[in-house]
Design an enzyme around this catalytic site. Sequence first.
Site, PDB file in Angstrom:
ATOM      1  N   TYR A 213       9.873  24.531 -46.380  1.00 19.00           N
ATOM      2  CA  TYR A 213       9.418  25.161 -45.142  1.00 19.00           C
ATOM      3  C   TYR A 213       8.183  26.031 -45.385  1.00 19.00           C
ATOM      4  O   TYR A 213       8.141  26.836 -46.310  1.00 19.00           O
ATOM      5  CB  TYR A 213      10.567  25.995 -44.575  1.00 19.00           C
ATOM      6  CG  TYR A 213      10.260  26.762 -43.325  1.00 19.00           C
ATOM      7  CD1 TYR A 213      10.017  26.108 -42.117  1.00 19.00           C
ATOM      8  CD2 TYR A 213      10.246  28.155 -43.332  1.00 19.00           C
ATOM      9  CE1 TYR A 213       9.753  26.820 -40.951  1.00 19.00           C
ATOM     10  CE2 TYR A 213       9.986  28.886 -42.179  1.00 19.00           C
ATOM     11  CZ  TYR A 213       9.736  28.216 -40.991  1.00 19.00           C
ATOM     12  OH  TYR A 213       9.481  28.936 -39.840  1.00 19.00           O
ATOM     13  N   ILE A 255      13.954  28.549 -48.146  1.00 19.17           N
ATOM     14  CA  ILE A 255      12.794  27.923 -48.784  1.00 19.17           C
ATOM     15  C   ILE A 255      12.738  26.433 -48.478  1.00 19.17           C
ATOM     16  O   ILE A 255      11.649  25.849 -48.392  1.00 19.17           O
ATOM     17  CB  ILE A 255      12.843  28.155 -50.314  1.00 19.17           C
ATOM     18  CG1 ILE A 255      12.675  29.643 -50.617  1.00 19.17           C
ATOM     19  CG2 ILE A 255      11.775  27.344 -51.033  1.00 19.17           C
ATOM     20  CD1 ILE A 255      12.780  29.975 -52.095  1.00 19.17           C
ATOM     21  N   GLU A 256      13.878  25.805 -48.271  1.00 17.34           N
ATOM     22  CA  GLU A 256      13.918  24.359 -48.068  1.00 17.34           C
ATOM     23  C   GLU A 256      13.713  23.983 -46.590  1.00 17.34           C
ATOM     24  O   GLU A 256      12.601  23.715 -46.175  1.00 17.34           O
ATOM     25  CB  GLU A 256      15.222  23.801 -48.634  1.00 17.34           C
ATOM     26  CG  GLU A 256      15.315  24.019 -50.145  1.00 17.34           C
ATOM     27  CD  GLU A 256      16.599  23.489 -50.758  1.00 17.34           C
ATOM     28  OE1 GLU A 256      17.054  22.400 -50.354  1.00 17.34           O
ATOM     29  OE2 GLU A 256      17.159  24.172 -51.642  1.00 17.34           O
ATOM     30  N   MET A 257      14.774  23.987 -45.772  1.00 16.94           N
ATOM     31  CA  MET A 257      14.624  23.601 -44.366  1.00 16.94           C
ATOM     32  C   MET A 257      14.579  24.802 -43.422  1.00 16.94           C
ATOM     33  O   MET A 257      14.050  24.697 -42.318  1.00 16.94           O
ATOM     34  CB  MET A 257      15.748  22.660 -43.963  1.00 16.94           C
ATOM     35  CG  MET A 257      15.693  21.312 -44.676  1.00 16.94           C
ATOM     36  SD  MET A 257      17.006  20.214 -44.083  1.00 16.94           S
ATOM     37  CE  MET A 257      16.611  18.704 -44.967  1.00 16.94           C
TER      38      MET A 257
END
Length: 449
Positions: A213, A255-257
């Site tokens: 993201y 940090i990811e989605m």
Amino acid sequence: MKKTIGIVLILLIGVYLTYRLVNKAPSSELTTNEQMVEIMNSGQCLACHNLNPDKPFYASWPIVGKIVMADIIKAQSEIDLTSAYNALINGEKVDVVSLNKIEKTIMDNNMPQAKYYLAHWGSSINRAEKQMVLNWVKEHRATYYNNDLVADKWKNEPVQPIPDKLETDENKVRLGKMLYYSTLLSADNTISCASCHDFDKGGTDNRPFSVGYLEQVGGVNAPTVFNAYFNFVQFWDGRAENLAAQAAGPPLNPIEMASKDFDEICIKLAGNQEIAMTFNEIYPDGITEKNICDAIAEFEKTLLTPNCPFDQYLKGDDNAISENAKSGYELFKKYNCATCHGGINIGGQSYELLGLKADYFKDRGTTLTEEDYGRGKQEEDIYYDHRFKTPTLRNLTLTAPYFHDATQATIEDAVKAMMKYEIGKNISEDEVKLLVEFLETLTGEIPQK
């Protein structure tokens, strides 16, 4: 003089007879499990290979005590046999890594060490006991790890072929595939599971660390999604017990989605007519966090990579791999690689210490990160620091770079690092090439997008 010699001979004979008496093999009338329990008891395996050992009184002595404690710590680092012993007592399945490690240790005559059995006479393993242990391993594999795909002559190998497919719910698989490729799980509708687990890249993204993201970069190398169903836990640190639990992580990871919560995700998915309709056809309660993760997990059960050349070799095709690859496999077993990277997934069955024989993180020369603690992130006991779920070695040619910190750019680099830090050997370039040629035979049939 003759009298002195006679006394010495009598003493030696007495020592020999005493040694034979206390090193008597279990009765052949016992089952192999019962024999194995007796051997572990007489060998005092849990005196060291146990996180809570009963330390001898001299463990507190100034000099001898340091030696004893160093040996216990080393033994704990290699393997904790508590769960294997309890499984034996209860007539249950011993995990594949413990099984492989016990077999290799007995074959190599490595345990118990001489300095131990010289002080504890009843602990040494005689030839009869060695054969009993190997018989038990063979019988245990046949009972609990029988693989109908493998040729008879390879039935007792530590590595086995992976199945062609698993039983799945086709409707859930269809929905799970939609969700796997859907960007609606991410906060800004730009990232899907496939963003970091691309089929064309071995189920990874071939980056040192994945980009999530708002272009944020993660702190650990993305493991492959292929054959993940066969891992005993998910993630490098094992924080997810299964695929469904794993699927719940990335959507909410900032940090990811970076989605706020699953309520937000459910509302977005409900706005997609095809997805909403499919959910309602399959699940009575429609779109929920549990059902989202269940469907993704069901789809991931189809992401197997069967029939790699080495699988075909184990199935009986002697020409499926080269002579060099066959030699590489023998080295793979010789150097203990098959103890941790065994079974049908050739890994993924245990937590292992990175830096067993040398200090990996000191040599790396960079500051420790949270991810470097591996399972230690989830456990308070320092025993778990720097222990990681072993990765599968299947499709290794497609998943560079390697290790949790992506420090190894090539398979050759990874092999050399493993030899130094896990095996404690500096092998020749010729042996490295043979091992790599074997590892290259582990690339199977890649699922279609």
